[in-house]
Design a protein around this motif. Structure first.
Motif, PDB file in Angstrom:
ATOM      1  N   LEU A  60      83.078  37.103 -12.015  1.00 52.51           N
ATOM      2  CA  LEU A  60      82.511  38.447 -11.891  1.00 52.51           C
ATOM      3  C   LEU A  60      83.165  39.232 -10.773  1.00 52.51           C
ATOM      4  O   LEU A  60      83.328  38.741  -9.655  1.00 52.51           O
ATOM      5  CB  LEU A  60      81.007  38.380 -11.611  1.00 52.51           C
ATOM      6  CG  LEU A  60      80.136  37.727 -12.665  1.00 52.51           C
ATOM      7  CD1 LEU A  60      79.881  36.265 -12.315  1.00 52.51           C
ATOM      8  CD2 LEU A  60      78.813  38.451 -12.834  1.00 52.51           C
ATOM      9  N   THR A  61      83.518  40.488 -11.088  1.00 51.81           N
ATOM     10  CA  THR A  61      83.982  41.428 -10.081  1.00 51.81           C
ATOM     11  C   THR A  61      83.255  42.750 -10.291  1.00 51.81           C
ATOM     12  O   THR A  61      82.397  42.870 -11.156  1.00 51.81           O
ATOM     13  CB  THR A  61      85.513  41.588 -10.123  1.00 51.81           C
ATOM     14  OG1 THR A  61      85.935  42.347  -8.984  1.00 51.81           O
ATOM     15  CG2 THR A  61      85.968  42.302 -11.387  1.00 51.81           C
ATOM     16  N   GLY A  62      83.600  43.762  -9.490  1.00 47.60           N
ATOM     17  CA  GLY A  62      82.923  45.048  -9.533  1.00 47.60           C
ATOM     18  C   GLY A  62      82.600  45.475  -8.119  1.00 47.60           C
ATOM     19  O   GLY A  62      82.923  44.771  -7.152  1.00 47.60           O
ATOM     20  N   THR A  63      81.957  46.623  -7.966  1.00 46.15           N
ATOM     21  CA  THR A  63      81.638  47.119  -6.629  1.00 46.15           C
ATOM     22  C   THR A  63      80.214  46.781  -6.236  1.00 46.15           C
ATOM     23  O   THR A  63      79.956  46.290  -5.145  1.00 46.15           O
ATOM     24  CB  THR A  63      81.868  48.636  -6.553  1.00 46.15           C
ATOM     25  OG1 THR A  63      83.230  48.916  -6.887  1.00 46.15           O
ATOM     26  CG2 THR A  63      81.571  49.174  -5.155  1.00 46.15           C
ATOM     27  N   ALA A 171      90.831  30.501 -10.378  1.00 47.05           N
ATOM     28  CA  ALA A 171      90.051  30.085 -11.555  1.00 47.05           C
ATOM     29  C   ALA A 171      90.283  31.097 -12.664  1.00 47.05           C
ATOM     30  O   ALA A 171      90.386  32.299 -12.419  1.00 47.05           O
ATOM     31  CB  ALA A 171      88.570  30.022 -11.213  1.00 47.05           C
ATOM     32  N   ASP A 172      90.393  30.612 -13.885  1.00 45.81           N
ATOM     33  CA  ASP A 172      90.566  31.486 -15.040  1.00 45.81           C
ATOM     34  C   ASP A 172      89.239  31.595 -15.769  1.00 45.81           C
ATOM     35  O   ASP A 172      88.748  30.613 -16.347  1.00 45.81           O
ATOM     36  CB  ASP A 172      91.634  30.922 -15.987  1.00 45.81           C
ATOM     37  CG  ASP A 172      93.014  30.915 -15.344  1.00 45.81           C
ATOM     38  OD1 ASP A 172      93.260  31.767 -14.472  1.00 45.81           O
ATOM     39  OD2 ASP A 172      93.824  30.049 -15.695  1.00 45.81           O
ATOM     40  N   GLY A 173      88.654  32.763 -15.731  1.00 46.16           N
ATOM     41  CA  GLY A 173      87.354  32.950 -16.342  1.00 46.16           C
ATOM     42  C   GLY A 173      87.409  32.933 -17.864  1.00 46.16           C
ATOM     43  O   GLY A 173      88.175  33.696 -18.456  1.00 46.16           O
ATOM     44  N   ASP A 174      86.614  32.067 -18.482  1.00 50.75           N
ATOM     45  CA  ASP A 174      86.425  32.153 -19.932  1.00 50.75           C
ATOM     46  C   ASP A 174      85.805  33.500 -20.267  1.00 50.75           C
ATOM     47  O   ASP A 174      86.126  34.124 -21.286  1.00 50.75           O
ATOM     48  CB  ASP A 174      85.488  31.041 -20.416  1.00 50.75           C
ATOM     49  CG  ASP A 174      86.045  29.665 -20.143  1.00 50.75           C
ATOM     50  OD1 ASP A 174      86.648  29.081 -21.043  1.00 50.75           O
ATOM     51  OD2 ASP A 174      85.880  29.176 -19.007  1.00 50.75           O
ATOM     52  N   VAL A 175      84.897  33.953 -19.389  1.00 49.02           N
ATOM     53  CA  VAL A 175      84.292  35.272 -19.480  1.00 49.02           C
ATOM     54  C   VAL A 175      84.554  35.991 -18.162  1.00 49.02           C
ATOM     55  O   VAL A 175      84.279  35.439 -17.084  1.00 49.02           O
ATOM     56  CB  VAL A 175      82.778  35.189 -19.747  1.00 49.02           C
ATOM     57  CG1 VAL A 175      82.147  36.581 -19.758  1.00 49.02           C
ATOM     58  CG2 VAL A 175      82.500  34.469 -21.073  1.00 49.02           C
ATOM     59  N   ALA A 176      85.112  37.190 -18.241  1.00 47.13           N
ATOM     60  CA  ALA A 176      85.352  38.021 -17.058  1.00 47.13           C
ATOM     61  C   ALA A 176      84.395  39.202 -17.112  1.00 47.13           C
ATOM     62  O   ALA A 176      84.391  39.956 -18.092  1.00 47.13           O
ATOM     63  CB  ALA A 176      86.798  38.512 -17.027  1.00 47.13           C
ATOM     64  N   VAL A 177      83.582  39.354 -16.087  1.00 45.33           N
ATOM     65  CA  VAL A 177      82.568  40.409 -16.035  1.00 45.33           C
ATOM     66  C   VAL A 177      82.977  41.430 -14.982  1.00 45.33           C
ATOM     67  O   VAL A 177      83.328  41.060 -13.858  1.00 45.33           O
ATOM     68  CB  VAL A 177      81.191  39.823 -15.681  1.00 45.33           C
ATOM     69  CG1 VAL A 177      80.135  40.922 -15.594  1.00 45.33           C
ATOM     70  CG2 VAL A 177      80.777  38.756 -16.694  1.00 45.33           C
ATOM     71  N   VAL A 178      82.914  42.710 -15.354  1.00 41.72           N
ATOM     72  CA  VAL A 178      83.200  43.773 -14.389  1.00 41.72           C
ATOM     73  C   VAL A 178      81.971  44.671 -14.295  1.00 41.72           C
ATOM     74  O   VAL A 178      81.660  45.410 -15.223  1.00 41.72           O
ATOM     75  CB  VAL A 178      84.433  44.609 -14.779  1.00 41.72           C
ATOM     76  CG1 VAL A 178      84.770  45.591 -13.650  1.00 41.72           C
ATOM     77  CG2 VAL A 178      85.630  43.707 -15.083  1.00 41.72           C
ATOM     78  N   THR A 179      81.247  44.570 -13.182  1.00 42.41           N
ATOM     79  CA  THR A 179      80.104  45.445 -12.935  1.00 42.41           C
ATOM     80  C   THR A 179      80.637  46.824 -12.536  1.00 42.41           C
ATOM     81  O   THR A 179      81.842  47.003 -12.345  1.00 42.41           O
ATOM     82  CB  THR A 179      79.196  44.853 -11.847  1.00 42.41           C
ATOM     83  OG1 THR A 179      79.901  44.842 -10.596  1.00 42.41           O
ATOM     84  CG2 THR A 179      78.749  43.439 -12.201  1.00 42.41           C
ATOM     85  N   PRO A 180      79.769  47.845 -12.413  1.00 44.35           N
ATOM     86  CA  PRO A 180      80.278  49.203 -12.149  1.00 44.35           C
ATOM     87  C   PRO A 180      81.189  49.275 -10.922  1.00 44.35           C
ATOM     88  O   PRO A 180      80.897  48.706  -9.871  1.00 44.35           O
ATOM     89  CB  PRO A 180      78.997  50.017 -11.947  1.00 44.35           C
ATOM     90  CG  PRO A 180      77.983  49.301 -12.785  1.00 44.35           C
ATOM     91  CD  PRO A 180      78.311  47.838 -12.619  1.00 44.35           C
ATOM     92  N   ILE A 181      82.287  49.993 -11.087  1.00 46.12           N
ATOM     93  CA  ILE A 181      83.275  50.158 -10.016  1.00 46.12           C
ATOM     94  C   ILE A 181      83.066  51.495  -9.337  1.00 46.12           C
ATOM     95  O   ILE A 181      82.936  52.539  -9.992  1.00 46.12           O
ATOM     96  CB  ILE A 181      84.705  50.055 -10.575  1.00 46.12           C
ATOM     97  CG1 ILE A 181      84.996  48.609 -11.007  1.00 46.12           C
ATOM     98  CG2 ILE A 181      85.734  50.529  -9.550  1.00 46.12           C
ATOM     99  CD1 ILE A 181      86.328  48.435 -11.711  1.00 46.12           C
TER     100      ILE A 181
END
Length: 456
Positions: A60-63, A171-181
């Motif tokens: 997970l990434t995002g701001t 790490a290579d995410g099977d699922v990559a999540v991007v919360t609001p930037i």
């Protein structure tokens, strides 16, 4: 390695206590000292046997919203009888919060064991690289190794900052999540949503399933371009999943969520604000993406009912009510303000603010101003905290002289604010309806939580 850098590098030694492990970690480069390279963490994880490749990963990434969303994904996965590891940062009260297994932070003994398991390898990396491993890189390695040792089925991993060069990105995410930037850490990541999205897009790997929360158009364009470039697949909030309805309720809100495979009606979410409903929809989509199917309605309902997010609109005391929230950038402060208006009727609401000096302080204060009758400005214990006089000067330009007072310490600021909240009559409102909001930084909230003894 220069003689100076060699002298700075802590010697590898086993720790006997949590305090010794903590001291050894804090002696390394702090999280605010960045050198954009994955070389050190790659060398570290290779020596550890690449533990991050031994389980599936939700990255997970995002701001804003990463930690809350991570906690929700973790809770949903555990409800599906999967064993989970969760890595989040920064911590609110204690360093060991960053590494959780099966929903619980490592206890002191397990944290020391995790440190000692990797300590000798840190020394090898330090000796071989131009710069020593940082605090954050070392804790990331500890987490990945602890997850493999458990072992877990899935690791829910929150980036520390950005994406491409973040230590978690080995790490290579099977699922990559991007919360609001939104704009935050501008000195490191860029001054526009598009520039920040370029860095955060780095967690999107070939073949990944990408879950995008609602984004500014310029950020969405960057993220979707990355999806195409690496051959990932994507689902987006508002198109493939989202919040159908939400209504405030005692202790949180009632939400109906549309996932990727089903709609889940009237779920109680014990967190406040539209932004937490959005986080819940994103977490649900990420979980469905990982398991590839509809979830049992009762499992979803039970999982969300258990969700907690310390330091996020968390009520820790009554009479007067004291609320903690870790909002530290304008977007977070605006979401907090909307949640306060949506879910509470505090009058007056007195703010206690301690903010880091590298933040958009003016934007933060402007976002808080419509919601706070008065602010008590102070500082937290870290050197990065803006001084009381500097913060007070900026606060007075936004709130006016009459709505700003100062306190030298956080404890004194909370006492002052509580007195003002209880004496609401002096501010022209009824006695007994006042409350205190402590905010401005995760560190501020963590220190307040320790002072106040947590929820009551």
């Amino acid at each position: 390695m220069t003689d100076f850098e060699a002298a700075e590098t802590p010697a590898a030694r086993p720790a006997a206590t949590f305090a010794e492990a903590e001291e050894a970690l804090l002696s390394r480069w702090p999280e605010t000292r960045l050198e954009p390279s994955l070389d050190r963490i790659r060398a570290f994880t290779e020596l550890l046997g690449d533990p991050q490749r031994s389980y599936r990963v939700v990255h997970l990434t995002g701001t804003n919203g990463k930690t809350s969303t991570s906690r929700m994904v973790d809770t949903l996965l555990r409800a599906l009888d999967l064993r989970t590891g969760r890595f989040t940062s920064p911590h609110v009260e204690k360093m060991s919060e960053r590494i959780s297994i099966d929903g619980a932070p490592l206890d002191d003994e397990a944290f020391v064991r995790a440190f000692n398991d990797v300590a000798a390898f840190t020394h090898l990396v330090d000796a071989d690289q131009p710069h020593p491993l940082s605090f954050f890189e070392t804790v990331v390695g500890m987490a990945f190794a602890a997850f493999a040792d458990a072992p877990v089925d899935v690791a829910v991993v929150e980036v520390g900052m950005g994406g491409s060069w973040d230590a978690t990105n080995v790490a290579d995410g099977d699922v990559a999540v991007v919360t609001p930037i939104a704009v935050d850490h501008a000195a490191y990541l860029g001054s526009s949503p598009a520039a920040i999205a370029e860095e955060k897009a780095g967690i999107i790997k070939p073949g990944a399933q990408v879950v995008l929360a609602a984004q500014e158009p310029e950020a969405a364009e960057v993220l979707l371009r990355r999806v195409v470039e690496v051959g990932a697949s994507v689902v987006a909030e508002g198109v493939d999943f989202g919040v159908v309805t939400r209504a405030p309720a005692v202790g949180g809100q009632i939400v109906t969520l549309r996932g990727l495979h089903a709609t889940y009606p009237e779920i109680f979410l014990p967190l406040y604000g539209a932004h937490q409903a959005q986080n819940a929809a994103t977490a649900l989509a990420a979980t469905e993406a990982l398991v590839g199917r509809e979830l049992d309605d009762d499992i979803v309902r039970a999982a969300f009912a258990e969700v907690t997010s310390p330091g996020r609109l968390e009520i820790v005391r009554r009479s007067p009510t004291i609320v903690l929230d870790a909002a530290h950038n304008p977007a977070g402060a605006e979401a907090l303000g909307q949640a306060l208006e949506d879910s509470f009727t505090f009058s007056p609401l007195i703010g206690v603010l301690a903010v880091m000096g590298d933040k958009d302080v003016e934007g933060l204060l402007a976002a808080f101003e419509p919601h706070l009758a008065h602010v008590v400005v102070t500082r937290n214990s870290t050197p990065r905290s803006l001084t009381v006089s500097e913060l007070a000067a900026q606060a007075r330009t936004v709130f006016g002289d009459d709505r700003v007072t100062t306190a030298p310490t956080l404890a004194e600021a909370i006492d002052q604010a509580a007195a003002l909240a209880e004496a609401g009559e002096a501010l022209g409102v009824s006695i007994g309806s006042g409350a205190v909001l402590v905010t401005g930084s995760v560190v501020t909230v963590g220190e307040a939580r320790l002072l106040l003894g947590g929820p009551r």
